[in-house]
Design a protein around this motif. Sequence first.
Motif, short mmCIF file in Angstrom:
data_model
loop_
_atom_site.label_atom_id
_atom_site.label_comp_id
_atom_site.label_asym_id
_atom_site.label_seq_id
_atom_site.Cartn_x
_atom_site.Cartn_y
_atom_site.Cartn_z
N TRP A 106 0.82 -1.21 0.00
CA TRP A 106 0.00 0.00 0.00
C TRP A 106 0.85 1.26 0.00
O TRP A 106 0.94 1.97 -0.99
CB TRP A 106 -1.01 0.00 1.15
CG TRP A 106 -2.00 1.14 1.08
CD1 TRP A 106 -2.33 2.01 2.10
CD2 TRP A 106 -2.80 1.56 -0.04
NE1 TRP A 106 -3.28 2.92 1.69
CE2 TRP A 106 -3.58 2.66 0.36
CE3 TRP A 106 -2.92 1.11 -1.36
CZ2 TRP A 106 -4.48 3.31 -0.48
CZ3 TRP A 106 -3.80 1.75 -2.20
CH2 TRP A 106 -4.57 2.84 -1.77
N ASP A 107 1.46 1.64 1.11
CA ASP A 107 2.32 2.84 1.16
C ASP A 107 1.60 4.06 0.62
O ASP A 107 2.12 4.82 -0.20
CB ASP A 107 3.62 2.58 0.37
CG ASP A 107 4.82 3.30 0.97
OD1 ASP A 107 4.63 4.06 1.94
OD2 ASP A 107 5.93 3.12 0.46
N HIS A 108 0.37 4.25 1.11
CA HIS A 108 -0.47 5.37 0.65
C HIS A 108 -1.38 5.78 1.82
O HIS A 108 -1.19 5.34 2.94
CB HIS A 108 -1.26 4.93 -0.58
CG HIS A 108 -1.63 6.04 -1.50
ND1 HIS A 108 -2.03 5.84 -2.80
CD2 HIS A 108 -1.66 7.38 -1.32
CE1 HIS A 108 -2.28 6.99 -3.39
NE2 HIS A 108 -2.08 7.95 -2.50
N ASN A 109 -2.35 6.62 1.56
CA ASN A 109 -3.15 7.21 2.62
C ASN A 109 -3.99 6.19 3.39
O ASN A 109 -4.37 5.14 2.86
CB ASN A 109 -4.06 8.30 2.05
CG ASN A 109 -3.27 9.50 1.58
OD1 ASN A 109 -2.25 9.86 2.16
ND2 ASN A 109 -3.72 10.11 0.49
N LYS A 110 -4.30 6.55 4.62
CA LYS A 110 -4.90 5.59 5.55
C LYS A 110 -6.34 5.22 5.24
O LYS A 110 -6.79 4.14 5.61
CB LYS A 110 -4.81 6.13 6.99
CG LYS A 110 -3.44 6.03 7.59
CD LYS A 110 -3.41 6.58 9.02
CE LYS A 110 -3.17 8.06 9.04
NZ LYS A 110 -3.10 8.62 10.40
N GLU A 111 -7.08 6.09 4.55
CA GLU A 111 -8.52 5.85 4.47
C GLU A 111 -8.87 4.60 3.66
O GLU A 111 -9.94 4.03 3.82
CB GLU A 111 -9.26 7.09 3.92
CG GLU A 111 -9.41 7.17 2.41
CD GLU A 111 -8.15 7.67 1.73
OE1 GLU A 111 -8.17 7.81 0.50
OE2 GLU A 111 -7.15 7.93 2.41
N ARG A 112 -7.97 4.14 2.77
CA ARG A 112 -8.26 2.94 1.99
C ARG A 112 -7.34 1.77 2.35
O ARG A 112 -7.35 0.75 1.66
CB ARG A 112 -8.11 3.24 0.49
CG ARG A 112 -9.07 4.28 -0.06
CD ARG A 112 -10.53 3.93 0.22
NE ARG A 112 -10.91 2.65 -0.37
CZ ARG A 112 -11.38 2.51 -1.61
NH1 ARG A 112 -11.52 3.57 -2.39
NH2 ARG A 112 -11.71 1.33 -2.07
N ASP A 141 -7.02 11.49 9.54
CA ASP A 141 -6.60 10.57 10.62
C ASP A 141 -6.84 9.11 10.28
O ASP A 141 -5.92 8.29 10.27
CB ASP A 141 -7.35 10.90 11.91
CG ASP A 141 -6.94 12.24 12.50
OD1 ASP A 141 -5.90 12.77 12.09
OD2 ASP A 141 -7.69 12.74 13.37
N HIS A 142 -8.11 8.74 10.09
CA HIS A 142 -8.51 7.37 9.73
C HIS A 142 -7.86 6.32 10.63
O HIS A 142 -7.41 5.27 10.17
CB HIS A 142 -8.19 7.09 8.26
CG HIS A 142 -8.86 8.04 7.32
ND1 HIS A 142 -10.22 8.03 7.09
CD2 HIS A 142 -8.36 9.06 6.58
CE1 HIS A 142 -10.53 8.98 6.24
NE2 HIS A 142 -9.42 9.63 5.91
N PHE A 143 -7.84 6.60 11.93
CA PHE A 143 -7.24 5.66 12.88
C PHE A 143 -8.00 4.34 12.92
O PHE A 143 -7.42 3.28 13.16
CB PHE A 143 -7.18 6.28 14.28
CG PHE A 143 -6.39 7.56 14.35
CD1 PHE A 143 -5.15 7.66 13.73
CD2 PHE A 143 -6.88 8.65 15.04
CE1 PHE A 143 -4.41 8.84 13.80
CE2 PHE A 143 -6.15 9.83 15.11
CZ PHE A 143 -4.92 9.93 14.49
N ASP A 144 -9.32 4.39 12.65
CA ASP A 144 -10.11 3.15 12.68
C ASP A 144 -9.65 2.16 11.62
O ASP A 144 -9.77 0.94 11.82
CB ASP A 144 -11.60 3.46 12.48
CG ASP A 144 -12.24 4.06 13.72
OD1 ASP A 144 -11.63 3.94 14.80
OD2 ASP A 144 -13.33 4.65 13.61
N ALA A 145 -9.15 2.66 10.50
CA ALA A 145 -8.67 1.76 9.45
C ALA A 145 -7.49 0.93 9.96
O ALA A 145 -7.38 -0.27 9.69
CB ALA A 145 -8.28 2.56 8.21
N LEU A 146 -6.61 1.58 10.71
CA LEU A 146 -5.48 0.85 11.30
C LEU A 146 -5.97 -0.16 12.33
O LEU A 146 -5.46 -1.29 12.41
CB LEU A 146 -4.50 1.82 11.94
CG LEU A 146 -3.86 2.89 11.05
CD1 LEU A 146 -2.84 3.69 11.85
CD2 LEU A 146 -3.22 2.28 9.82
N ARG A 147 -6.95 0.25 13.11
CA ARG A 147 -7.48 -0.63 14.15
C ARG A 147 -8.10 -1.89 13.54
O ARG A 147 -7.94 -3.00 14.08
CB ARG A 147 -8.50 0.14 14.99
CG ARG A 147 -8.87 -0.51 16.31
CD ARG A 147 -9.69 0.43 17.19
NE ARG A 147 -8.87 1.51 17.72
CZ ARG A 147 -8.99 2.80 17.36
NH1 ARG A 147 -9.88 3.16 16.45
NH2 ARG A 147 -8.22 3.73 17.90
#
Length: 217
Positions: A106-112, A141-147
């Motif tokens: 990926w190496d791109h933005n968190k939302e996807r 932020d999109h911290f939920d995507a990481l979670r």
Amino acid sequence: AGRPIGMMLTPWSPPEWMKTNHSRLHGGELKPEYYSQWAEYICRFIEAYQQAGVDVKMLSSQNEPKAVQTWDSCLMNAAQEREFIQHHLYPALKRHHLEDVCLLIWDHNKERVFDRVSETLNNPEVAEMVGGAAVHWYSGDHFDALRLIRERYPDKKLVFTEGCVEYHSYVYQNDLANAQLYAHDIIGNLNAGMNLFLDWNLVLNQKGGPNHTGNYC
């Protein structure tokens, strides 16, 4: 002092003759007939850094694979990423005895990132080859995507690999406000399960350069 700094390497674009748009710039895709050559190129790229004394710990398969940039960029969807990793990049890393280098996708933005990780790792063989996912902060932020990734793929690393304030808020505020942007993101990412935050530039002049695009950060 005296301890090597672990480094991550990230390809931004193959050579122009390997690409569908015949340019390192403005996106384009890696032509399938050059997958193996590009994988070999990347391995030699890693070895050249190692021979220069750089402690290469991680590698991503492609920087920002959904971005068409005015600078070096290359598009790569999940199916292409799976094919490239499974049949070309990871076998090349093994041939060069580089399988200990952690491969990130990926190496791109968190939302996807959750969608991309789910798509790419739905192949069990590819899932064994990939060490984790890399993220940037430019879309929020999109911290939920990481979670979600941490819960579904507890053995995979989550690594923040790029962020600069110039493309976060698009306006300079002050040094304290900029520092607070970093603190907010680092703390939020760590709370969501991130393993590592990388500062993506080590050596810059006072203008945030030099680089070949005049894109100073």
